[in-house]
Enzyme design. Structure first.
Site, PDB file in Angstrom:
ATOM      1  N   LYS A  93       0.845  -1.327  -0.158  1.00 27.91           N
ATOM      2  CA  LYS A  93       0.221   0.179   0.009  1.00 27.91           C
ATOM      3  C   LYS A  93       0.839   1.142  -0.049  1.00 27.91           C
ATOM      4  O   LYS A  93       1.414   1.645   1.111  1.00 27.91           O
ATOM      5  CB  LYS A  93      -0.833  -0.041   1.385  1.00 27.91           C
ATOM      6  CG  LYS A  93      -2.232   0.627   1.109  1.00 27.91           C
ATOM      7  CD  LYS A  93      -2.326   2.018   0.997  1.00 27.91           C
ATOM      8  CE  LYS A  93      -1.596   2.945   1.862  1.00 27.91           C
ATOM      9  NZ  LYS A  93      -1.531   4.292   1.570  1.00 27.91           N
TER      10      LYS A  93
ATOM     11  N   CYS B  33      12.848  11.080   7.961  1.00 26.02           N
ATOM     12  CA  CYS B  33      12.790  10.710   9.482  1.00 26.02           C
ATOM     13  C   CYS B  33      13.995  10.665   9.962  1.00 26.02           C
ATOM     14  O   CYS B  33      14.437  10.924  11.077  1.00 26.02           O
ATOM     15  CB  CYS B  33      12.139   9.420   9.675  1.00 26.02           C
ATOM     16  SG  CYS B  33      12.719   8.290   8.697  1.00 26.02           S
TER      17      CYS B  33
ATOM     18  N   GLU C 278       8.634  16.712  15.013  1.00 28.14           N
ATOM     19  CA  GLU C 278       9.675  16.436  14.035  1.00 28.14           C
ATOM     20  C   GLU C 278       9.184  17.440  12.934  1.00 28.14           C
ATOM     21  O   GLU C 278       8.085  17.459  12.751  1.00 28.14           O
ATOM     22  CB  GLU C 278       9.201  15.109  13.336  1.00 28.14           C
ATOM     23  CG  GLU C 278       9.923  14.497  12.344  1.00 28.14           C
ATOM     24  CD  GLU C 278       9.721  13.011  11.925  1.00 28.14           C
ATOM     25  OE1 GLU C 278       8.705  12.450  12.140  1.00 28.14           O
ATOM     26  OE2 GLU C 278      10.623  12.173  11.555  1.00 28.14           O
TER      27      GLU C 278
HETATM   28  P1  ADP Z   1       2.800  11.034   7.042  1.00 23.02           P
HETATM   29  O1  ADP Z   1       2.503  11.799   8.053  1.00 23.02           O
HETATM   30  O2  ADP Z   1       4.328  10.947   6.785  1.00 23.02           O
HETATM   31  O3  ADP Z   1       2.045  11.072   5.576  1.00 23.02           O
HETATM   32  P2  ADP Z   1       1.612   8.661   7.771  1.00 23.02           P
HETATM   33  O4  ADP Z   1       1.870   7.704   8.830  1.00 23.02           O
HETATM   34  O5  ADP Z   1       0.405   9.165   7.719  1.00 23.02           O
HETATM   35  O6  ADP Z   1       2.877   9.485   7.487  1.00 23.02           O
HETATM   36  O7  ADP Z   1       1.493   8.004   6.527  1.00 23.02           O
HETATM   37  C1  ADP Z   1       2.435   6.663   5.965  1.00 23.02           C
HETATM   38  C2  ADP Z   1       1.457   5.622   5.276  1.00 23.02           C
HETATM   39  O8  ADP Z   1       0.786   5.199   6.129  1.00 23.02           O
HETATM   40  C3  ADP Z   1       1.246   6.262   4.168  1.00 23.02           C
HETATM   41  O9  ADP Z   1       1.016   5.071   3.135  1.00 23.02           O
HETATM   42  C4  ADP Z   1      -0.329   6.278   4.714  1.00 23.02           C
HETATM   43  O10 ADP Z   1      -1.348   6.077   3.381  1.00 23.02           O
HETATM   44  C5  ADP Z   1      -0.400   5.234   5.577  1.00 23.02           C
HETATM   45  N1  ADP Z   1      -1.372   5.209   6.752  1.00 23.02           N
HETATM   46  C6  ADP Z   1      -2.212   6.360   7.104  1.00 23.02           C
HETATM   47  N2  ADP Z   1      -3.066   6.035   8.080  1.00 23.02           N
HETATM   48  C7  ADP Z   1      -3.085   4.939   8.088  1.00 23.02           C
HETATM   49  C8  ADP Z   1      -3.741   4.052   8.969  1.00 23.02           C
HETATM   50  N3  ADP Z   1      -4.638   4.134  10.022  1.00 23.02           N
HETATM   51  N4  ADP Z   1      -3.526   2.587   8.987  1.00 23.02           N
HETATM   52  C9  ADP Z   1      -2.736   2.189   8.035  1.00 23.02           C
HETATM   53  N5  ADP Z   1      -1.791   3.122   7.057  1.00 23.02           N
HETATM   54  C10 ADP Z   1      -2.069   4.395   7.299  1.00 23.02           C
END
Ligand code: ADP
Length: 477
Positions: free
Chosen positions: A173, A283, A380
């Protein structure tokens, strides 16, 4: 049907709902592609496809798995220009940085092509005699790999490479902001001979729903995630029900220590890389500059001279040094931190104001005399801002460096080997750079401690995340 659709069971296809979402160019906000938007039923189709071929894939000779990765490494290298442009377009980084990511990202495939054939076990006589103890390594099984937007190629190859090498099948994903590079990688791997079903890719604007549904399914055996600590915590909680294996590469708050005996030229060079690589959207980015009080002014003025000479602009334009941030929220968040730090008493040395659009630009910014407790030191930043705080003793430097919930990268600059090693041992971080601002290397174990997560990617450790150890006891008469 193409590299903007879902890839499931070896075929490109639309989402079951027919929905699509837009991918934007962060340099001007224009739409660059419309991508199929996977929902839960598509993700389950992808897991079905991965599960269906898991046993065959695990039984495929390691040499064959390794050679697919090797061919893919060569193909990415041959298509480096195309990957470079695509990464720069969807993510914003400059062409030079995107080229660097292509080399770095491809290298994970070469590294793991070499690791695939080194998966082995042990054999030993039981200490008490009689039986023999055999261990073997086996793939953990179908994996869910969730990647972030900041390194669209490297974060994917760093997970897909070891999964293929270990004999795992997978559902990937990619980040919804930058799915195009991962979709292009599908074609490379397919042409390199990866069998249908081993790699399934489901771009989606419903990340939470997809991961929740797949993680509730006990056929899924492993989740590897790179992203925010907040989402990492949700995923670790979700993994509890079926006890999936998890690898979590989460947020950082890297300290960058400059001692009074440091080579200041080297420290400034290191700071430019540790701070500005990827516009600070990494990061591992240096987040807190902790500089000895006797050299802080000098360090700050040299760093701001270097930073103010850079050209901010569209990543694909020749001569650009610093590209746009990923979106409007990123600019707002970075600017809020800068404004608060100035309000708390920091002195602005350069930068400090968003650049007019279109697009989401923020200039390299240096702040001197930032109070230790300022918000910018706690979170961050994910932008090109260097907040400088001073210290007077080594103990103070280490205590401050460790005063964060995070523990991913850390950097220190000194000419004293004894000091360097003592400080490196005391830093609560998964990675320490001594007199260098660049840690990422496919041959090294990348990962964190504390709220930065657990598990390692790359190095000899990287493949272990995708392997189980099975022990076989053999009685001898
Ligand atoms: P950033 O803030 O750097 O975008 P995220 O942690 O939100 O980091 O996103 C990193 C990845 O995790 C992306 O592929 C995003 O689509 C996915 N993501 C965001 N929320 C969820 C969730 N609740 N469960 C699984 N994957 C998620």
């Amino acid at each position: 049907m193409s590299e903007s659709d879902l890839f499931i069971g070896g075929e490109w296809r639309e989402a079951n709902s027919g929905d699509r979402f837009d991918v934007l160019d962060p340099a001007d906000g224009s739409v660059i592609a419309s991508v199929a938007d996977a929902g839960v039923s598509d993700a389950v189709d992808a897991l079905d496809a991965a599960v269906a071929v898991q046993a065959d894939w695990a039984a495929t000779p390691a040499r064959q798995r390794g050679e697919i990765l090797r061919k893919a490494f060569e193909a990415i290298t041959a298509q480096a220009d195309d990957f470079t442009r695509l990464i720069s377009l969807e993510m914003g980084k400059t062409l030079a940085e995107a080229r660097g990511e292509v080399a770095y990202g491809a290298e994970f495939f070469r590294w793991f092509s070499e690791e695939a054939v080194r998966i082995s076990g042990t054999f030993m006589p039981a200490p008490a005699g009689g039986s023999r103890l055999l261990t073997m390594k086996q793939p953990v099984g179908p994996c869910l790999l969730i990647t972030p937007w900041n390194f669209p190629l490297a974060m994917a190859t760093r997970k897909i490479g070891p999964a293929i090498a270990a004999g795992c099948t997978m559902v990937v994903k990619p980040a919804e902001l930058t799915p195009l590079t991962t979709l292009k990688l599908v074609t490379v791997l397919t042409e390199a001979g990866l069998p249908a079903g081993v790699l399934n890719v489901v771009p989606s604007s419903h990340a939470a729903a997809i991961s929740e549904a797949l993680m509730a399914d006990d056929r899924l055996r492993k989740v590897s995630f790179t992203g925010s600590t907040e989402v990492g915590r949700i995923l670790v909680r979700q993994s509890a029900d079926v006890l999936q294996r998890v690898s979590m590469e989460l947020g950082g708050n890297a300290p960058f220590l400059v001692f009074e005996d440091a080579d200041l030229d080297a420290a400034v060079d290191g700071a430019m890389i540790a701070k500005l690589r990827n516009m600070g959207e990494a990061c591992t980015a240096a987040n807190r500059f902790l500089v000895h009080e006797s050299v802080a002014e000098e360090f700050a003025s040299r760093l701001s001279d270097r930073m103010s000479a850079l050209t901010v602009g569209r990543g694909q334009t020749e001569g650009t040094d610093v590209g746009p941030l990923i979106n409007e929220d990123a600019v707002e968040s970075v600017h809020g931190l800068v404004t608060d730090a100035i309000h708390d008493g920091a002195k602005l040395m350069t930068g400090g104001h968003p650049v007019d659009g279109p697009g989401w630009f923020y200039p390299p910014t240096v702040l001197l005399g930032v109070p230790a407790e300022a918000r910018i030191n706690e979170v961050e930043i994910f932008g090109p801002v260097a907040p400088i705080t001073t210290f007077s003793t080594d103990d103070e430097a280490v205590t401050r460096a460790n005063a964060t919930e995070f523990g991913l990268a850390s950097y220190l600059f000194t000419r004293d080997l004894d000091r360097a090693l003592h400080v490196a041992e005391r830093l609560e971080a998964g990675m320490v750079g001594i007199n260098t601002g660049l840690l990422s290397n496919p041959a090294a174990p990348f990962g964190g401690v504390k709220s930065s997560g657990f598990g390692r990617e790359g190095g000899f450790e990287g493949i272990e995340e995708y392997l189980e150890t099975k022990y076989v006891g053999i009685a001898l008469a």
